[in-house]
Motif scaffolding. Sequence first.
Motif, short mmCIF file in Angstrom:
data_model
loop_
_atom_site.label_atom_id
_atom_site.label_comp_id
_atom_site.label_asym_id
_atom_site.label_seq_id
_atom_site.Cartn_x
_atom_site.Cartn_y
_atom_site.Cartn_z
N GLY A 1 0.89 -1.33 -0.15
CA GLY A 1 -0.03 0.04 0.17
C GLY A 1 0.88 1.20 -0.06
O GLY A 1 0.47 2.19 0.57
N ALA A 2 2.19 1.15 -0.65
CA ALA A 2 2.90 2.32 -0.63
C ALA A 2 2.37 3.39 -1.48
O ALA A 2 1.72 3.13 -2.64
CB ALA A 2 4.39 1.84 -0.87
N SER A 3 2.55 4.74 -1.06
CA SER A 3 1.88 5.76 -2.15
C SER A 3 3.17 6.20 -2.89
O SER A 3 4.19 6.13 -2.48
CB SER A 3 1.26 6.61 -1.10
N GLY A 4 3.08 6.73 -3.94
CA GLY A 4 3.97 7.41 -4.79
C GLY A 4 4.52 6.28 -5.99
O GLY A 4 4.49 5.23 -5.65
N TYR A 5 5.09 6.68 -6.71
CA TYR A 5 5.55 6.26 -7.84
C TYR A 5 6.98 5.89 -7.68
O TYR A 5 7.79 6.95 -7.62
CB TYR A 5 5.51 6.51 -9.38
N MET A 6 7.70 4.78 -7.65
CA MET A 6 8.94 4.32 -7.49
C MET A 6 9.42 3.46 -8.72
O MET A 6 8.92 2.47 -8.83
CB MET A 6 9.27 3.98 -6.06
N ARG A 7 10.76 3.48 -8.78
CA ARG A 7 11.21 2.82 -9.99
C ARG A 7 12.70 2.53 -10.01
O ARG A 7 13.47 3.32 -9.07
CB ARG A 7 11.23 3.71 -11.43
N ALA A 8 12.95 1.27 -10.28
CA ALA A 8 14.72 0.95 -9.98
C ALA A 8 15.42 1.03 -11.44
O ALA A 8 14.66 0.84 -12.47
CB ALA A 8 14.93 -0.20 -9.26
N VAL A 9 16.71 1.45 -11.18
CA VAL A 9 17.46 1.57 -12.48
C VAL A 9 18.79 0.35 -12.21
O VAL A 9 19.04 0.20 -11.12
CB VAL A 9 18.09 2.98 -12.79
#
Length: 377
Positions: A292-300
């Motif tokens: 249920g984490a908010s916000g968009y996160m991405r890995a590189v």
Amino acid sequence: MKHTNPGKEQFQRKLETRALQKRTLRVLAVDDEPSILELLQAALAEFENYEISVAGSASEALQAIESSETPFDCFLLDIQMPETNGIELLRRIRQIPEHAETPAIMLTAMSGRKYVEDAFLQGAFDYVSKPFDFFELRSRMHAAHLLMQERIKARRTSASVKNLREELDHNQQFSFEDPLTIDGLERCLKYVEFDNYIEQLSRGRLFESWVTAIKLQDAEFRFDLNDFGGFRRAMADLGRSIELTTGNSEAVFSYRGGGAFLVVVHGRDRAAGLPKEDQLNHVFSDTLGRRGASGYMRAVMSPPVSMRSISKTGAFAAMNNAIEKVDGREKALRKGTEVEPQQRCEVRVGRKEKSQKRLFDTVLREMYGNESYLAGK
């Protein structure tokens, strides 16, 4: 901001180090060769603050642990023993609550990569190949015990406020570069243990090992935005995603601070079998969503970098190279420059290597100030 007094903290650490030096450290050495046990007893007895107990098998060791009124401070374990080997013994020791954090050093002639890897994954702190130097062994035992005491102290502090989790997450401050411990992952090593693992492998020449860096995109920006607990949980989610997507490659990895992980695999086929960036991010997104984490996160990700080296310095240079490459990809994405998310496996060429202090020493120096892990030799 949390108020700190570096001078006072450093003085306190020196006092703790001196107290540890004066205190008798109880060590249990386990080996099926009586001559080795006699040698350890005779040599370590020369160091005034060591009390050495011995066991000739895993069953004897477990009996000694069970019957001991005071927990042991360190274990020295041989691997190749009849019936139950040293790695299985270590697994059983880690199931004993009093010894979940007790430093264990594998003291063995078994130097094959599989033995090294299995030992660290079962919770070994360090790995010393026979024949060994007793002064070096003493230094490693001392370093292990100091570091474990610091970790136990941190865990006790956390446990004392476990019912105030939200307040802890908000107030438990740490630096962006701190190598946080991520629990619950089978193939994720802590910072110093990972360095010891790489150092031991480098002695066997890392011709077939590869390292990849994986980083939370805009991690420093997110660290500033989020409370500390939010950032810690995001890194734990990324760690779980790495373990889920690298299982087929039998990767060993570690969180290195700064929002970045290093992932090591052995063999070109396994390096080529690492997940693509989009595949990793699909799993990462699902993991974040379930929490249920908010916000968009991405890995590189960086491409796999060869650790083709005959030295520890070369192995760590390859690790730095992977970090530089993932930082470069992150910067390119910020600028909108088209960059392939994951290139083919790269073999590092050239001899230009940055001058750097040994990472093991650096971590301990950060923790104990100028009181190095060799203090008291």
